[in-house]
Design an enzyme around this catalytic site. Sequence first.
Site, PDB file in Angstrom:
ATOM      1  N   CYS A   1      -0.603   3.887  10.545  1.00 33.71           N
ATOM      2  CA  CYS A   1       0.657   3.146  10.721  1.00 33.71           C
ATOM      3  C   CYS A   1       0.380   1.744  11.250  1.00 33.71           C
ATOM      4  CB  CYS A   1       1.540   3.810  11.770  1.00 33.71           C
ATOM      5  SG  CYS A   1       1.819   5.523  11.489  1.00 33.71           S
TER       6      CYS A   1
ATOM      7  N   CYS B   1       8.348  -6.894  14.801  1.00 27.34           N
ATOM      8  CA  CYS B   1       8.030  -6.050  15.955  1.00 27.34           C
ATOM      9  C   CYS B   1       6.647  -6.478  16.454  1.00 27.34           C
ATOM     10  CB  CYS B   1       8.045  -4.580  15.569  1.00 27.34           C
ATOM     11  SG  CYS B   1       9.664  -4.082  14.941  1.00 27.34           S
TER      12      CYS B   1
ATOM     13  N   CYS C   1       3.238  -4.604  15.460  1.00 22.86           N
ATOM     14  CA  CYS C   1       3.070  -4.170  14.068  1.00 22.86           C
ATOM     15  C   CYS C   1       2.407  -5.274  13.252  1.00 22.86           C
ATOM     16  CB  CYS C   1       4.436  -3.823  13.479  1.00 22.86           C
ATOM     17  SG  CYS C   1       4.388  -3.502  11.698  1.00 22.86           S
TER      18      CYS C   1
ATOM     19  N   SER D   1      12.355   5.779   7.618  1.00 23.17           N
ATOM     20  CA  SER D   1      12.149   5.312   8.986  1.00 23.17           C
ATOM     21  C   SER D   1      12.703   3.899   9.112  1.00 23.17           C
ATOM     22  CB  SER D   1      10.652   5.319   9.319  1.00 23.17           C
ATOM     23  OG  SER D   1      10.427   4.699  10.562  1.00 23.17           O
TER      24      SER D   1
ATOM     25  N   GLY E   1       7.147  -2.713   5.600  1.00 23.58           N
ATOM     26  CA  GLY E   1       8.509  -3.204   5.415  1.00 23.58           C
ATOM     27  C   GLY E   1       9.577  -2.350   6.065  1.00 23.58           C
TER      28      GLY E   1
ATOM     29  N   CYS F   1       7.351  -8.057   6.377  1.00 25.89           N
ATOM     30  CA  CYS F   1       8.587  -7.617   7.030  1.00 25.89           C
ATOM     31  C   CYS F   1       9.097  -8.747   7.918  1.00 25.89           C
ATOM     32  CB  CYS F   1       8.331  -6.367   7.874  1.00 25.89           C
ATOM     33  SG  CYS F   1       9.832  -5.738   8.679  1.00 25.89           S
TER      34      CYS F   1
ATOM     35  N   ASN G   1      -2.090   1.928  16.746  1.00 25.83           N
ATOM     36  CA  ASN G   1      -3.240   1.585  15.906  1.00 25.83           C
ATOM     37  C   ASN G   1      -3.525   0.105  16.060  1.00 25.83           C
ATOM     38  OD1 ASN G   1      -3.686   4.163  14.689  1.00 25.83           O
ATOM     39  ND2 ASN G   1      -1.755   3.832  13.624  1.00 25.83           N
TER      40      ASN G   1
ATOM     41  N   GLU H   1       0.799  -1.213   0.000  1.00 29.33           N
ATOM     42  CA  GLU H   1       0.000   0.000   0.000  1.00 29.33           C
ATOM     43  C   GLU H   1       0.828   1.258   0.000  1.00 29.33           C
ATOM     44  OE1 GLU H   1      -4.023  -1.529   2.001  1.00 29.33           O
ATOM     45  OE2 GLU H   1      -2.603  -0.569   3.329  1.00 29.33           O
TER      46      GLU H   1
ATOM     47  N   HIS I   1      10.692   3.382  20.540  1.00 33.08           N
ATOM     48  CA  HIS I   1       9.569   2.697  21.196  1.00 33.08           C
ATOM     49  C   HIS I   1       9.801   2.231  22.633  1.00 33.08           C
ATOM     50  CE1 HIS I   1       7.832   2.931  17.293  1.00 33.08           C
ATOM     51  NE2 HIS I   1       8.413   1.879  16.783  1.00 33.08           N
TER      52      HIS I   1
ATOM     53  N   SER J   1      12.729   4.153  14.878  1.00 31.23           N
ATOM     54  CA  SER J   1      11.642   3.618  15.698  1.00 31.23           C
ATOM     55  C   SER J   1      12.219   3.122  17.017  1.00 31.23           C
ATOM     56  CB  SER J   1      10.965   2.463  14.947  1.00 31.23           C
ATOM     57  OG  SER J   1      10.333   2.954  13.797  1.00 31.23           O
TER      58      SER J   1
ATOM     59  N   CYS K   1       3.213   8.131   1.930  1.00 27.28           N
ATOM     60  CA  CYS K   1       3.853   7.089   2.738  1.00 27.28           C
ATOM     61  C   CYS K   1       4.050   5.871   1.832  1.00 27.28           C
ATOM     62  CB  CYS K   1       2.941   6.776   3.924  1.00 27.28           C
ATOM     63  SG  CYS K   1       3.582   5.495   4.987  1.00 27.28           S
TER      64      CYS K   1
HETATM   65  N1  SAH Z   1      10.062  -0.601   9.261  1.00 27.33           N
HETATM   66  C1  SAH Z   1      10.225   0.777   9.495  1.00 27.33           C
HETATM   67  C2  SAH Z   1       9.245   1.660   8.762  1.00 27.33           C
HETATM   68  C3  SAH Z   1       7.823   1.207   8.646  1.00 27.33           C
HETATM   69  S1  SAH Z   1       6.833   1.262  10.056  1.00 27.33           S
HETATM   70  C4  SAH Z   1      10.206   1.065  10.974  1.00 27.33           C
HETATM   71  O1  SAH Z   1       9.874   0.181  11.756  1.00 27.33           O
HETATM   72  O2  SAH Z   1      10.577   2.176  11.339  1.00 27.33           O
HETATM   73  C5  SAH Z   1       6.527   2.998  10.313  1.00 27.33           C
HETATM   74  C6  SAH Z   1       6.247   3.354  11.771  1.00 27.33           C
HETATM   75  O3  SAH Z   1       4.993   2.833  12.204  1.00 27.33           O
HETATM   76  C7  SAH Z   1       7.303   2.786  12.709  1.00 27.33           C
HETATM   77  O4  SAH Z   1       7.694   3.729  13.672  1.00 27.33           O
HETATM   78  C8  SAH Z   1       6.539   1.655  13.351  1.00 27.33           C
HETATM   79  O5  SAH Z   1       7.111   1.285  14.564  1.00 27.33           O
HETATM   80  C9  SAH Z   1       5.158   2.223  13.480  1.00 27.33           C
HETATM   81  N2  SAH Z   1       4.118   1.229  13.729  1.00 27.33           N
HETATM   82  C10 SAH Z   1       4.133  -0.073  13.385  1.00 27.33           C
HETATM   83  N3  SAH Z   1       2.984  -0.661  13.810  1.00 27.33           N
HETATM   84  C11 SAH Z   1       2.247   0.286  14.414  1.00 27.33           C
HETATM   85  C12 SAH Z   1       0.954   0.280  15.027  1.00 27.33           C
HETATM   86  N4  SAH Z   1       0.199  -0.803  15.073  1.00 27.33           N
HETATM   87  N5  SAH Z   1       0.511   1.442  15.536  1.00 27.33           N
HETATM   88  C13 SAH Z   1       1.255   2.562  15.456  1.00 27.33           C
HETATM   89  N6  SAH Z   1       2.464   2.615  14.890  1.00 27.33           N
HETATM   90  C14 SAH Z   1       2.967   1.489  14.360  1.00 27.33           C
HETATM   91 FE1  SF4 Z   2       8.948  -4.250  10.188  1.00 30.36          FE
HETATM   92 FE2  SF4 Z   2       8.813  -1.657  10.901  1.00 30.36          FE
HETATM   93 FE3  SF4 Z   2       6.750  -3.338  11.363  1.00 30.36          FE
HETATM   94 FE4  SF4 Z   2       9.003  -3.586  12.756  1.00 30.36          FE
HETATM   95  S1  SF4 Z   2       7.585  -1.809  12.783  1.00 30.36           S
HETATM   96  S2  SF4 Z   2       7.837  -5.254  11.847  1.00 30.36           S
HETATM   97  S3  SF4 Z   2      10.536  -3.094  11.241  1.00 30.36           S
HETATM   98  S4  SF4 Z   2       7.532  -2.715   9.386  1.00 30.36           S
END
Ligand code: SAH
Ligand code: SF4
Length: 371
Positions: free
Chosen positions: A338, A115, A118, A196, A164, A111, A295, A91, A220, A218, A104
Site C-alpha cells: 500500500c 495524504c 502516501c 476504499s 488514486g 491523486c 510502508n 499498477e 488514520h 481511511s 488491488c
Molecule cells: N485513496 C483511497 C484508496 C487508495 S489507498 C484511500 O485513501 O482510501 C489504499 C490504502 O492504503 C488507504 O487506506 C491508504 O491510506 C493506505 N496507504 C497509503 N499510503 C500508505 C503507506 N505508505 N503505507 C501504508 N498504507 C498506506
Molecule cells: Fe490519495 Fe488515498 Fe493516497 Fe490519500 S491515501 S493521497 S486519498 S491515494
Amino acid sequence: MTVNLLGLGSRQLQAFCADMGEKPFRAKQLLRWIHHAGADNFDAMTDMAKLLRERLAQCATIMAPEVVRDSTAADGTRKWLLNVGTGNAIEAVFIPEPNRGTLCVSSQAGCALECSFCSTGRQGFNRNLTVAEIIGQLWWANKCLGRGVEAERPISNVVMMGMGEPLANFDNVVTAMQLMLDDSAYGLSRRRVTLSTSGLVPAIDRLGEECPVALAVSLHAPNDALRDRLVPINRKYPIKQLLAACLRYIEKAPRDFVTFEYVMLAGVNDSVEQARELARVVKDVPCKINLIPFNPFPDSGYARSDPKAVARFRDVLMQADYTTTTRKTRGDDIDAACGQLAGQVTDKTRRKQRRDAVSKMANGFMEEAAQ
Ligand code: SAH
Ligand code: SF4
C-alpha cells in the site's frame, strides 16, 4: 472513429448494439466474450456471423492498457505496471491467499488529495483513469492468471485500493464496478468488491444509492487535529460528518459494517491513548478496524510503528470489542505494498524523467520478452 468495447458498461453496450441495428442479446454475448472469455478480437467470437464480426472489427476494438512490467514477489504477490500514455504508469496488484485471490485496482494516475504518508499523494494528480483502464486491470489479470470454470477463477475479490481516490473518479469507477458485478462479465458479489476512500462524504452517499459495495474508510487518526494533518480532505469533511456518512451507508451496503483503515505511523498516531480515543470516537458505527503497518518510501518523513506498539494498539481496540486485524505487508520486495505503487514513475515534478522512465521500462520489457 473506433469504440473501445472494453470500456462500455452493459447499458452502453446495448446502445452500441442498437446503433448497429443488432438485438439487445448481442450485448450480453459481447460482454461474455470480452470479460468472461478474455477475447481481444472479434474473430474469436465464433457464435456470431462472420459478416457481423467484420462489421464490428471496422468500428470497434477491445483494448486494455499496455503492460510494461510484470513482477512476482517472493510471497507470490504479482504486480503489473501498465502504461496509460503520456508518461503515466499505474499498477494492479494480485495478492494470493489460501482461500481467496484479491486484485488491488487503481482508479487514477496520481491523486490530488495529498495524504502526507502516501507516495501516490506526494506525486500529485495526473488524470482519472477511463473505464477501459480500470476494468482492463481485472481483464488483464484474469487472462494472465488463467481462466477456466467459474469456481477456479483466480480472482475472487477486488479492492479499489490501488493508486488514486476512487470516489474522485466516480462515474468511471462505478461503471467499472458494475462490470465486476455483472453476471455476464465477472460475476463478483457486492460483498467481494471493496471500495476504499479517504472520506469524500457526498460521494459516499451517492455510492450507497448507485452501486453499494463493501466500504473501507481511511481514518488514520482519532481526532480532527491530527487527521487534518494526515488526510487533508478532513478539513472539508471532518470526522463527525464522515462517521455519519458511514452510518447512512451501512443502511444500503451489502455488509453490515464498514472497515476503518488505520496506517500505523511511529510516534504520530500509534499510542495507547490514541487507541482509546479511537475506540471512543467510532463507538456508534458498526465497524471492523484494519491496522496497516506504514510502508516507507524515500523522504516520507514517517517511520513504521514498532510491532510492539501495533500489538498494544490492537489490544486496546480488541478489549473495547472491536474486531481488529493487522494487515500483512505483502509484496514489499517489488514495491507492491500500500502506498508504494508506481513510486518512481509518476512524480509530477519530474514529468520528463517519468516519461523517460516509462519508455525505458517499456524497452526493457520488450528486450526481456524478445529473449
Ligand atoms: N485513496 C483511497 C484508496 C487508495 S489507498 C484511500 O485513501 O482510501 C489504499 C490504502 O492504503 C488507504 O487506506 C491508504 O491510506 C493506505 N496507504 C497509503 N499510503 C500508505 C503507506 N505508505 N503505507 C501504508 N498504507 C498506506
Ligand atoms: Fe490519495 Fe488515498 Fe493516497 Fe490519500 S491515501 S493521497 S486519498 S491515494
